[in-house]
Scaffold this motif. Structure first.
Motif, PDB file in Angstrom:
ATOM      1  N   PHE A   1     -15.020   5.632   4.662  1.00 55.23           N
ATOM      2  CA  PHE A   1     -13.909   5.888   5.575  1.00 55.23           C
ATOM      3  C   PHE A   1     -12.957   6.801   4.813  1.00 55.23           C
ATOM      4  CE2 PHE A   1     -14.536   1.586   7.692  1.00 55.23           C
ATOM      5  CZ  PHE A   1     -14.700   2.081   8.975  1.00 55.23           C
ATOM      6  N   THR A   2     -12.601   7.947   5.395  1.00 59.42           N
ATOM      7  CA  THR A   2     -11.598   8.767   4.722  1.00 59.42           C
ATOM      8  C   THR A   2     -10.524   9.187   5.718  1.00 59.42           C
ATOM      9  OG1 THR A   2     -11.225  10.577   3.175  1.00 59.42           O
ATOM     10  CG2 THR A   2     -12.813  10.999   4.914  1.00 59.42           C
ATOM     11  N   ASP A   3      -9.295   9.084   5.285  1.00 61.76           N
ATOM     12  CA  ASP A   3      -8.159   9.317   6.190  1.00 61.76           C
ATOM     13  C   ASP A   3      -7.817  10.794   6.329  1.00 61.76           C
ATOM     14  OD1 ASP A   3      -7.996   6.609   6.295  1.00 61.76           O
ATOM     15  OD2 ASP A   3      -5.902   6.465   5.651  1.00 61.76           O
ATOM     16  N   VAL A   4      -7.522  11.198   7.572  1.00 58.58           N
ATOM     17  CA  VAL A   4      -6.837  12.482   7.795  1.00 58.58           C
ATOM     18  C   VAL A   4      -5.598  12.110   8.602  1.00 58.58           C
ATOM     19  CG1 VAL A   4      -6.928  14.761   8.847  1.00 58.58           C
ATOM     20  CG2 VAL A   4      -8.958  13.834   7.737  1.00 58.58           C
ATOM     21  N   LYS A   5      -4.483  12.032   7.908  1.00 61.04           N
ATOM     22  CA  LYS A   5      -3.306  11.433   8.548  1.00 61.04           C
ATOM     23  C   LYS A   5      -2.561  12.385   9.460  1.00 61.04           C
ATOM     24  CE  LYS A   5      -3.303   7.895   5.243  1.00 61.04           C
ATOM     25  NZ  LYS A   5      -3.655   7.772   3.854  1.00 61.04           N
ATOM     26  N   ASN A   6      -2.658  13.666   9.172  1.00 62.46           N
ATOM     27  CA  ASN A   6      -2.029  14.657  10.054  1.00 62.46           C
ATOM     28  C   ASN A   6      -2.669  16.009   9.774  1.00 62.46           C
ATOM     29  OD1 ASN A   6      -0.093  16.196  11.609  1.00 62.46           O
ATOM     30  ND2 ASN A   6       1.234  14.403  11.423  1.00 62.46           N
ATOM     31  N   MET A   7      -2.944  16.793  10.806  1.00 64.68           N
ATOM     32  CA  MET A   7      -3.537  18.117  10.611  1.00 64.68           C
ATOM     33  C   MET A   7      -2.484  19.159  10.252  1.00 64.68           C
ATOM     34  SD  MET A   7      -6.722  17.988  10.645  1.00 64.68           S
ATOM     35  CE  MET A   7      -7.283  19.680  10.844  1.00 64.68           C
ATOM     36  N   ASP A   8      -1.236  18.855  10.526  1.00 63.82           N
ATOM     37  CA  ASP A   8      -0.151  19.769  10.170  1.00 63.82           C
ATOM     38  C   ASP A   8       0.224  19.512   8.707  1.00 63.82           C
ATOM     39  OD1 ASP A   8       2.433  21.345  11.620  1.00 63.82           O
ATOM     40  OD2 ASP A   8       2.835  20.295   9.723  1.00 63.82           O
ATOM     41  N   ARG A   9       0.106  20.545   7.856  1.00 66.98           N
ATOM     42  CA  ARG A   9       0.280  20.298   6.419  1.00 66.98           C
ATOM     43  C   ARG A   9       1.705  19.856   6.069  1.00 66.98           C
ATOM     44  NH1 ARG A   9       1.654  24.535   2.966  1.00 66.98           N
ATOM     45  NH2 ARG A   9       0.188  23.866   1.378  1.00 66.98           N
ATOM     46  N   GLU A  10       2.705  20.378   6.766  1.00 63.66           N
ATOM     47  CA  GLU A  10       4.075  19.971   6.470  1.00 63.66           C
ATOM     48  C   GLU A  10       4.312  18.514   6.896  1.00 63.66           C
ATOM     49  OE1 GLU A  10       6.141  21.509   4.632  1.00 63.66           O
ATOM     50  OE2 GLU A  10       5.049  23.418   4.528  1.00 63.66           O
ATOM     51  N   LYS A  11       3.783  18.163   8.056  1.00 62.86           N
ATOM     52  CA  LYS A  11       3.948  16.777   8.521  1.00 62.86           C
ATOM     53  C   LYS A  11       3.163  15.815   7.629  1.00 62.86           C
ATOM     54  CE  LYS A  11       5.359  16.918  13.259  1.00 62.86           C
ATOM     55  NZ  LYS A  11       5.037  16.721  14.647  1.00 62.86           N
ATOM     56  N   HIS A  12       1.996  16.288   7.153  1.00 62.41           N
ATOM     57  CA  HIS A  12       1.214  15.453   6.235  1.00 62.41           C
ATOM     58  C   HIS A  12       2.045  15.163   4.989  1.00 62.41           C
ATOM     59  CE1 HIS A  12      -2.069  14.085   3.644  1.00 62.41           C
ATOM     60  NE2 HIS A  12      -2.758  13.878   4.755  1.00 62.41           N
ATOM     61  N   LYS A  13       2.704  16.195   4.477  1.00 55.78           N
ATOM     62  CA  LYS A  13       3.535  16.004   3.276  1.00 55.78           C
ATOM     63  C   LYS A  13       4.724  15.084   3.572  1.00 55.78           C
ATOM     64  CE  LYS A  13       5.485  18.545  -0.618  1.00 55.78           C
ATOM     65  NZ  LYS A  13       5.844  17.412  -1.360  1.00 55.78           N
ATOM     66  N   GLU A  14       5.302  15.269   4.740  1.00 54.99           N
ATOM     67  CA  GLU A  14       6.458  14.449   5.116  1.00 54.99           C
ATOM     68  C   GLU A  14       6.081  12.958   5.185  1.00 54.99           C
ATOM     69  OE1 GLU A  14       8.010  15.581   9.033  1.00 54.99           O
ATOM     70  OE2 GLU A  14       8.210  13.410   9.343  1.00 54.99           O
TER      71      GLU A  14
ATOM     72  N   PHE B   1      -8.053  -1.496  -5.656  1.00 55.05           N
ATOM     73  CA  PHE B   1      -7.540  -0.892  -6.887  1.00 55.05           C
ATOM     74  C   PHE B   1      -6.030  -0.647  -6.813  1.00 55.05           C
ATOM     75  CE2 PHE B   1     -11.994   0.107  -7.285  1.00 55.05           C
ATOM     76  CZ  PHE B   1     -12.225   0.016  -8.645  1.00 55.05           C
ATOM     77  N   VAL B   2      -5.379  -0.814  -7.957  1.00 53.45           N
ATOM     78  CA  VAL B   2      -3.949  -0.479  -8.071  1.00 53.45           C
ATOM     79  C   VAL B   2      -3.823   1.034  -8.226  1.00 53.45           C
ATOM     80  CG1 VAL B   2      -1.918  -0.703  -9.566  1.00 53.45           C
ATOM     81  CG2 VAL B   2      -3.361  -2.688  -9.135  1.00 53.45           C
ATOM     82  N   GLY B   3      -2.776   1.591  -7.641  1.00 56.28           N
ATOM     83  CA  GLY B   3      -2.465   3.007  -7.857  1.00 56.28           C
ATOM     84  C   GLY B   3      -2.911   3.876  -6.704  1.00 56.28           C
ATOM     85  N   CYS B   4      -2.042   4.795  -6.294  1.00 61.96           N
ATOM     86  CA  CYS B   4      -2.385   5.731  -5.224  1.00 61.96           C
ATOM     87  C   CYS B   4      -1.551   6.995  -5.405  1.00 61.96           C
ATOM     88  CB  CYS B   4      -2.107   5.097  -3.867  1.00 61.96           C
ATOM     89  SG  CYS B   4      -2.609   6.174  -2.507  1.00 61.96           S
ATOM     90  N   PRO B   5      -2.159   8.175  -5.237  1.00 60.79           N
ATOM     91  CA  PRO B   5      -1.384   9.418  -5.384  1.00 60.79           C
ATOM     92  C   PRO B   5      -0.553   9.736  -4.135  1.00 60.79           C
ATOM     93  CG  PRO B   5      -3.673   9.921  -4.903  1.00 60.79           C
ATOM     94  CD  PRO B   5      -3.577   8.425  -4.998  1.00 60.79           C
ATOM     95  N   LEU B   6      -0.815   9.010  -3.035  1.00 56.28           N
ATOM     96  CA  LEU B   6      -0.043   9.228  -1.812  1.00 56.28           C
ATOM     97  C   LEU B   6       1.056   8.163  -1.705  1.00 56.28           C
ATOM     98  CD1 LEU B   6      -2.621  10.908  -1.267  1.00 56.28           C
ATOM     99  CD2 LEU B   6      -2.481  10.211   1.112  1.00 56.28           C
ATOM    100  N   ARG B   7       2.050   8.454  -0.907  1.00 50.44           N
ATOM    101  CA  ARG B   7       3.119   7.483  -0.654  1.00 50.44           C
ATOM    102  C   ARG B   7       3.350   7.406   0.851  1.00 50.44           C
ATOM    103  NH1 ARG B   7       2.022   6.010  -4.670  1.00 50.44           N
ATOM    104  NH2 ARG B   7       3.150   5.719  -6.614  1.00 50.44           N
ATOM    105  N   CYS B   8       2.357   6.887   1.574  1.00 47.95           N
ATOM    106  CA  CYS B   8       2.474   6.844   3.034  1.00 47.95           C
ATOM    107  C   CYS B   8       3.619   5.908   3.432  1.00 47.95           C
ATOM    108  CB  CYS B   8       1.165   6.369   3.640  1.00 47.95           C
ATOM    109  SG  CYS B   8      -0.184   7.463   3.199  1.00 47.95           S
ATOM    110  N   LYS B   9       4.448   6.392   4.318  1.00 49.54           N
ATOM    111  CA  LYS B   9       5.663   5.646   4.669  1.00 49.54           C
ATOM    112  C   LYS B   9       5.359   4.339   5.393  1.00 49.54           C
ATOM    113  CE  LYS B   9       8.813   9.571   4.912  1.00 49.54           C
ATOM    114  NZ  LYS B   9       9.523  10.507   5.781  1.00 49.54           N
ATOM    115  N   TRP B  10       4.143   4.191   5.929  1.00 45.59           N
ATOM    116  CA  TRP B  10       3.761   3.012   6.703  1.00 45.59           C
ATOM    117  C   TRP B  10       2.778   2.128   5.931  1.00 45.59           C
ATOM    118  CZ3 TRP B  10       2.842   8.122   7.687  1.00 45.59           C
ATOM    119  CH2 TRP B  10       1.574   8.582   7.326  1.00 45.59           C
ATOM    120  N   CYS B  11       2.552   2.423   4.644  1.00 39.43           N
ATOM    121  CA  CYS B  11       1.469   1.773   3.886  1.00 39.43           C
ATOM    122  C   CYS B  11       1.508   0.245   4.026  1.00 39.43           C
ATOM    123  CB  CYS B  11       1.573   2.152   2.411  1.00 39.43           C
ATOM    124  SG  CYS B  11       0.271   1.421   1.417  1.00 39.43           S
TER     125      CYS B  11
END
Ligand code: SF4
Ligand code: SF4
Length: 314
Positions: free
Chosen positions: A189-202, A29-39
């Motif tokens: 499959f569901t991602d948890v990219k970082n447990m630290d909320r600030e790092k997750h946002k970064e 699908f097109v569209g994602c609410p996240l903007r992962c820097k490594w996508c």
């Protein structure tokens, strides 16, 4: 009655064997609410159709000038050698894409096509005989939940047709919608990219609170599916023991015992360039096999099944 819902999809791939049990058809699908820097799939950013330019296949050096006068809005600039360059400030707003039809080499391509529920189900039923007894469809992207109205209609049809359903999701959507869609999903499959909320946002542009809340709520809801957590593992971002131990604690609290660690790669870099976007990981982020094995051991020591790369057993 025919459904009026439509979904914007950028690819449909048959014969996948790494995205759920058995042989599967993957729907992107097109569209994602996240903007992962490594996508690895940045073509899924945004929520509308757009053009992609592949400089690697462009035949300008062989004298091709077919697209030179194609754009009525000045969306194509040209270098002194005649190489086209997309003017992304203009192209992002384009609705008509006159340039695409002029390129016989496929260097200018449309990303995104609208499908009705009936059109997508026709493709899935076409693939039905390829899947064997365990396979089915995997909804991925981008973020499939961004098209939840359409997806729900498709999922209801899949249930009627006894099609096994899997999803690869960020779980970043309001909780009632998440639970409604997931009630039709067999494997996730569901991602948890970082447990630290600030790092997750970064790293992703959003905080992890909603994601963790949704996973927790789903697990406590009596959902009958299988959930495997996933983490693209990136040196200097989320590869610390501290992050892994926090995730282990969260998993145990929520009766989760499987995680899939994906070693960082740069396969998406070319696509970032094709889209006129700056890729943040041209350097850095590289994981060694030794560190991946250490992290795997850490999870195993805490009785969490940890699969590296495409080794998740289905
Ligand atoms: S028409 Fe296609 S191959 Fe030719 S110059 Fe334009 S983008 Fe390149
Ligand atoms: S995408 Fe639209 S604006 Fe951009 S070059 Fe093509 S026709 Fe022009």
């Amino acid at each position: 009655m025919k459904s009026k819902e439509k979904g914007l999809i950028f690819d449909i791939q048959s014969f996948s064997v790494h995205d759920g049990p058995g042989c599967r058809t993957n729907v992107f699908f097109v569209g994602c609410p996240l903007r992962c820097k490594w996508c690895a799939n940045p073509e899924s950013f945004g929520n509308k159709r757009h053009v992609m330019f592949s400089a690697n296949t462009c035949k300008y050096s062989s004298g091709c000038t077919a697209c030179r006068n194609a754009c009525p809005r000045g969306g194509l600039d040209f270098t002194e050698e005649g190489k086209p360059i997309m003017n992304w400030a203009v192209c992002k707003a384009c609705e008509t894409f006159e340039c695409i039809a002029t390129c016989a080499n496929g260097s200018l391509k449309m990303c995104g096509k609208e499908y009705t529920v009936e059109e997508l189900m026709k493709i899935l039923k076409r693939d039905f005989s390829n899947w064997g007894s365990e396979g089915g469809v995997t909804f991925t992207g981008g973020e499939p939940l961004g098209h939840h109205e359409f997806l729900l209609e498709v999922l209801k049809e899949c249930k009627r047709s006894q099609i096994h359903t899997a999803i690869e999701t960020s779980s970043y959507i309001d909780t009632p919608t998440y639970l409604k869609v997931m009630s039709y999903i067999n494997f996730a499959f569901t991602d948890v990219k970082n447990m630290d909320r600030e790092k997750h946002k970064e790293g992703t542009g959003v905080y992890n609170d909603l994601i963790l809340h949704n996973i927790s709520t789903l697990k406590k809801s009596g959902w009958q599916g299988r959930l495997v957590l996933r983490q693209p593992t990136i040196a200097g971002y989320n590869d610390s023991d501290e992050n892994a131990l926090k995730l282990i604690e969260f998993m145990k609290e929520n009766d989760l015992y499987e995680i899939n660690l994906l070693k960082f790669h740069r396969l998406g870099e070319t696509k970032w360039n094709q889209l006129g976007l700056k890729y943040a990981y041209s350097t850095g982020g590289t994981m060694t096999d030794e560190r991946m094995a250490e992290l795997q051991s850490l999870y195993l020591d805490h009785n969490i099944a940890c699969y590296i790369g495409d080794k998740t057993p289905f």
